[in-house]
Design an enzyme around this catalytic site. Structure first.
Site, mmCIF file in Angstrom:
data_model
loop_
_atom_site.group_PDB
_atom_site.id
_atom_site.type_symbol
_atom_site.label_atom_id
_atom_site.label_comp_id
_atom_site.label_asym_id
_atom_site.label_seq_id
_atom_site.Cartn_x
_atom_site.Cartn_y
_atom_site.Cartn_z
ATOM 1 N N CYS A 72 17.238 107.437 62.715
ATOM 2 C CA CYS A 72 16.549 107.489 64.009
ATOM 3 C C CYS A 72 17.401 107.053 65.190
ATOM 4 O O CYS A 72 17.444 107.737 66.222
ATOM 5 C CB CYS A 72 15.258 106.685 63.954
ATOM 6 S SG CYS A 72 15.495 104.889 63.859
ATOM 7 N N HIS A 111 12.287 101.447 64.543
ATOM 8 C CA HIS A 111 12.419 102.880 64.799
ATOM 9 C C HIS A 111 12.627 103.094 66.294
ATOM 10 O O HIS A 111 12.017 102.414 67.120
ATOM 11 C CB HIS A 111 11.151 103.607 64.320
ATOM 12 C CG HIS A 111 11.195 105.088 64.459
ATOM 13 N ND1 HIS A 111 12.235 105.865 63.996
ATOM 14 C CD2 HIS A 111 10.317 105.957 65.040
ATOM 15 C CE1 HIS A 111 11.997 107.138 64.262
ATOM 16 N NE2 HIS A 111 10.844 107.223 64.907
ATOM 17 N N ASP A 126 10.759 112.839 69.251
ATOM 18 C CA ASP A 126 11.313 112.147 68.098
ATOM 19 C C ASP A 126 12.023 113.161 67.206
ATOM 20 O O ASP A 126 11.379 113.933 66.491
ATOM 21 C CB ASP A 126 10.201 111.440 67.318
ATOM 22 C CG ASP A 126 10.730 110.479 66.264
ATOM 23 O OD1 ASP A 126 11.943 110.543 65.969
ATOM 24 O OD2 ASP A 126 9.939 109.681 65.737
#
Length: 287
Positions: A72, A111, A126
């Site tokens: 991420c 995250h 994302d």
């Protein structure tokens, strides 16, 4: 964001995006999906003798020049830089993933996600979450269902915290069950804020990324996933039908894994990979 120059056209070519790249909703959606279908979500550096560092120049070299992927902080960290260069107003946010084993959330900065503000509307982006991720940005201006092909998402708010939830294929419909994926706040963050958790995910037996070597990428009509010594392919019947058609999994011999990564994911490692698929240890502190 970095003293290193961003070669926007090279980056866009890397993700297969062609056409005008003005800061519009259409472009935001297109580059988001293109990124997911070109840049794998992977942690193979951790399992091939390397160390992940959240330096924009290193991320650019790895993902764009070496045509690798990342987890991420890498994928979303670099994508944030691209969006900024394209003229979008983008903010890094801290997310906490809900563990499938513990049923509890990870710590802050677990995250990294992005918020884009465009024409008075805020969007959640994302490109660094993997199997449960969404393919196009989600609106932060509604708590209602947002359907994307075979899945439905919603963003629920509670006392200043946003919760990303989804309905899996078997739970679709007004009476279906919602499953929490991660929670996040809208407080602006910086890439360096994630340094400590980036190290944690590379060294802790409580982290998925330390315990399992993995690589996954979105494909037209499905998803391809490598974990440990297994390769799985999931195919969706159609965007309209909204259900999984088939998932096939096959075992891999150690010597064939580099070829599979190169052929299926476009990933070529500089050092030998040590395949890993160990049980994740529940963390001693949970949120």
């Amino acid at each position: 964001m970095s003293a290193v120059e961003m070669h926007v056209e090279t980056y866009l070519s890397r993700i297969g995006f062609a056409g005008p790249a003005e800061p519009s909703l259409e472009v935001l959606r297109s580059v988001h999906t293109a990124h997911l279908m070109s840049v794998p979500f992977e942690n193979l550096t951790v399992h091939s003798g390397g160390r992940i560092q959240l330096d924009p120049s290193l991320l650019y070299d790895k993902i764009v020049n070496q045509r690798r992927g990342g987890f991420c902080c890498e994928n979303n960290g670099l994508f944030c830089w691209l969006l900024s260069e394209l003229g979008f107003r983008v903010t890094m946010l801290s997310g906490q993933v809900k563990g499938s084993i513990t049923g509890r959330y990870g710590p802050p900065f677990d995250h990294l996600v992005l918020m884009v503000s465009l024409d008075g509307h805020r969007w959640l982006c994302d490109v660094g979450f993997g199997n449960a991720g969404f393919s196009v940005p989600l609106s932060l201006e509604t708590s209602g269902p947002q359907e994307q092909g075979h899945r439905v998402y919603r963003i629920r708010r509670d006392t200043g915290t946003c919760f990303l939830e989804w309905q899996r294929e078997e739970n679709r419909g007004p009476d279906g069950d919602w499953t929490e994926i991660y929670k996040f706040s809208l407080e602006p963050r910086r890439l360096e804020d994630f340094d400590e958790m980036c190290l944690y995910h590379q060294s802790s037996p409580c982290s998925l990324f330390f315990c399992k070597s993995l690589c996954t990428v979105l494909k037209p009509g499905g998803r391809l996933t490598y974990i440990g010594r297994k390769l799985s392919s999931t195919t969706f019947l159609s965007e309209e039908a909204g259900r999984v058609l088939e998932t096939t999994t096959r075992d891999l011999e150690d010597e064939e894994i580099p070829g599979v990564l190169a052929e299926m994911f476009g990933v070529v490692l500089n050092s030998p990979l040590v395949p890993k698929d160990e049980t994740i240890t529940p963390p001693p502190v949970m949120y």
